[in-house]
Write an enzyme that holds these catalytic residues in place. Structure first.
Site, PDB file in Angstrom:
ATOM      1  N   SER A 142       0.866  -1.189   0.000  1.00  0.00           N
ATOM      2  CA  SER A 142       0.000   0.000   0.000  1.00  0.00           C
ATOM      3  C   SER A 142       0.895   1.228   0.000  1.00  0.00           C
ATOM      4  O   SER A 142       2.067   1.149   0.414  1.00  0.00           O
ATOM      5  CB  SER A 142      -0.870  -0.017   1.258  1.00  0.00           C
ATOM      6  N   TYR A 155      -1.756  -0.707  10.677  1.00  0.00           N
ATOM      7  CA  TYR A 155      -1.824  -1.064   9.252  1.00  0.00           C
ATOM      8  C   TYR A 155      -0.561  -0.583   8.525  1.00  0.00           C
ATOM      9  O   TYR A 155       0.062  -1.343   7.774  1.00  0.00           O
ATOM     10  CB  TYR A 155      -3.079  -0.432   8.643  1.00  0.00           C
TER      11      TYR A 155
HETATM   12  N1  LIG Z   1      -8.735  -0.656  -1.139  1.00  0.00           N
HETATM   13  C1  LIG Z   1      -7.660   0.087  -0.997  1.00  0.00           C
HETATM   14  O1  LIG Z   1      -7.730   1.336  -1.058  1.00  0.00           O
HETATM   15  C2  LIG Z   1      -6.311  -0.541  -0.777  1.00  0.00           C
HETATM   16  C3  LIG Z   1      -5.189   0.276  -0.871  1.00  0.00           C
HETATM   17  C4  LIG Z   1      -3.928  -0.263  -0.664  1.00  0.00           C
HETATM   18  C5  LIG Z   1      -3.799  -1.612  -0.389  1.00  0.00           C
HETATM   19  N2  LIG Z   1      -4.905  -2.396  -0.308  1.00  0.00           N
HETATM   20  C6  LIG Z   1      -4.688  -3.820  -0.012  1.00  0.00           C
HETATM   21  O2  LIG Z   1      -5.309  -4.601  -1.000  1.00  0.00           O
HETATM   22  C7  LIG Z   1      -5.631  -5.886  -0.440  1.00  0.00           C
HETATM   23  C8  LIG Z   1      -7.071  -6.225  -0.806  1.00  0.00           C
HETATM   24  O3  LIG Z   1      -7.938  -5.300  -0.184  1.00  0.00           O
HETATM   25  P1  LIG Z   1      -9.319  -4.796  -0.828  1.00  0.00           P
HETATM   26  O4  LIG Z   1      -9.302  -3.331  -0.779  1.00  0.00           O
HETATM   27  O5  LIG Z   1      -9.556  -5.498  -2.117  1.00  0.00           O
HETATM   28  O6  LIG Z   1     -10.370  -5.238   0.310  1.00  0.00           O
HETATM   29  P2  LIG Z   1     -11.234  -6.566   0.482  1.00  0.00           P
HETATM   30  O7  LIG Z   1     -11.722  -6.552   1.874  1.00  0.00           O
HETATM   31  O8  LIG Z   1     -12.230  -6.656  -0.610  1.00  0.00           O
HETATM   32  O9  LIG Z   1     -10.178  -7.734   0.260  1.00  0.00           O
HETATM   33  C9  LIG Z   1      -9.468  -8.357   1.296  1.00  0.00           C
HETATM   34  C10 LIG Z   1      -9.581  -9.855   1.099  1.00  0.00           C
HETATM   35  O10 LIG Z   1      -8.749 -10.520   2.050  1.00  0.00           O
HETATM   36  C11 LIG Z   1      -9.481 -11.610   2.594  1.00  0.00           C
HETATM   37  N3  LIG Z   1      -8.989 -11.915   3.933  1.00  0.00           N
HETATM   38  C12 LIG Z   1      -9.018 -11.119   5.026  1.00  0.00           C
HETATM   39  N4  LIG Z   1      -8.501 -11.768   6.070  1.00  0.00           N
HETATM   40  C13 LIG Z   1      -8.139 -13.003   5.636  1.00  0.00           C
HETATM   41  C14 LIG Z   1      -7.541 -14.129   6.258  1.00  0.00           C
HETATM   42  N5  LIG Z   1      -7.213 -14.135   7.557  1.00  0.00           N
HETATM   43  N6  LIG Z   1      -7.308 -15.220   5.492  1.00  0.00           N
HETATM   44  C15 LIG Z   1      -7.635 -15.234   4.193  1.00  0.00           C
HETATM   45  N7  LIG Z   1      -8.194 -14.199   3.543  1.00  0.00           N
HETATM   46  C16 LIG Z   1      -8.450 -13.103   4.271  1.00  0.00           C
HETATM   47  C17 LIG Z   1     -10.932 -11.130   2.619  1.00  0.00           C
HETATM   48  O11 LIG Z   1     -11.824 -12.229   2.659  1.00  0.00           O
HETATM   49  C18 LIG Z   1     -11.007 -10.364   1.312  1.00  0.00           C
HETATM   50  O12 LIG Z   1     -11.367 -11.217   0.253  1.00  0.00           O
HETATM   51  C19 LIG Z   1      -5.361  -5.773   1.057  1.00  0.00           C
HETATM   52  O13 LIG Z   1      -4.112  -6.355   1.353  1.00  0.00           O
HETATM   53  C20 LIG Z   1      -5.313  -4.276   1.288  1.00  0.00           C
HETATM   54  O14 LIG Z   1      -4.531  -3.922   2.409  1.00  0.00           O
HETATM   55  C21 LIG Z   1      -6.165  -1.892  -0.498  1.00  0.00           C
END
Ligand SMILES: NC(=O)c1ccc[n+]([C@@H]2O[C@H](COP(=O)([O-])OP(=O)(O)OC[C@H]3O[C@@H](n4cnc5c(N)ncnc54)[C@H](O)[C@@H]3O)[C@@H](O)[C@H]2O)c1
Length: 252
Positions: A142, A155
């Protein structure tokens, strides 16, 4: 098709960025295994990808648990015999001010975001090394791994850790033909960011921190993941690629 018959494991692959990446990779001809903790959501996403002609399996499992991680990897090997690409994407984010972060929340973020990335990365890398084949590992970091955001100390620390883990993995795995890179998305519209999007009074000023003036969409991160997964990035390893609409280039 740029990923014909490549085998990919995507953790957290049923929603958000992971889902968009699974859809994109499957459309490029990859065999895609999506994992997560919500069976019904996994099944629905897998059905959606299959309906579009994609080859997909889903595996429920928790990235914090080594036994689950080994089962995920074994299931992919049992189905397709190999793993070419890992998208180490599962993650959580639950904001709290530094003075109020509970120890349990600190531990939960470390266990899922950082330890989970390590466990899955190590299991897949071992499998690639055992098979004597090259591969690409993409760790989902991120912009919060490169600069601090308020109310996100726990985080931020996990994502900063993922960036150094990425470089460390890249250093040791490069001689073995495995590339390891990180993606650093900015603000992307997913359920993780929905609480802020649903709060217009807070979201409008937040958007002003993004020079491009809008949130990103998961498909824009999937495009960057495709670049990192394929030979288009064949001389790149240990890199943290920022995809953030310019958010990090501003002083305030
Ligand atoms: N959305 C944003 O703005 C953003 C920005 C930077 C980084 N990210 C990163 O992108 C990744 C995906 O996030 P997203 O925004 O798509 O949200 P999201 O909540 O849709 O995706 C997260 C996924 O991780 C899974 N997950 C959570 N805990 C888990 C566990 N213990 N075991 C297995 N699976 C697990 C959830 O079921 C979900 O499918 C994350 O690592 C997040 O930190 C997101």
């Amino acid at each position: 098709m740029r990923m014909k018959d490549m085998v990919v494991l995507i953790t957290g692959g049923s929603t958000g960025i992971g889902k968009a990446t699974a859809v994109r990779f499957a459309a490029e001809g990859a065999k895609v295994a999506i994992t997560g903790r919500e069976k019904a959501v996994l099944q629905a996403t897998a059905e959606e990808i299959a309906a579009q002609g994609g080859e997909v399996i889903w595996i429920d499992g928790d990235v914090q648990l080594k036994s689950d991680v080994n089962r995920m990897v074994d299931t992919v090997l049992g189905n397709w015999g190999t793993i070419d690409v890992l998208v180490n994407n599962a993650g959580i984010c639950s904001p709290a001010s530094f003075l109020e972060i509970e120890e349990s929340e600190w531990d939960r973020h470390m266990a899922i975001n950082l330890k989970g990335t390590f466990l899955v990365g190590q299991a897949v890398a071992r499998c690639m090394v055992q098979q004597g084949k090259s591969g690409s590992i993409i760790n989902m970091s991120s912009v919060n791994g490169l600069a601090a955001e308020k109310d996100q100390a726990h985080y931020n620390a996990t994502k900063g850790g993922i960036n150094l883990l990425t470089m460390s993995m890249a250093l040791e795995l490069a001689p073995l033909g495995i590339r390891v890179n990180a993606l650093c998305p900015g603000f992307i519209e997913t359920r993780l960011t929905k609480p802020l999007i649903d709060n217009p009074a807070a979201f409008a000023p937040y958007l002003e921190t993004i020079p491009m003036g809008r949130a990103g969409v998961p498909e824009e991160i999937a495009d960057a993941a495709l670049f990192m997964a394929t030979s288009d990035s064949r001389y790149m390893t240990g890199h943290c690629l920022v995809v953030d609409g310019g958010q990090l280039i501003k002083l305030s």
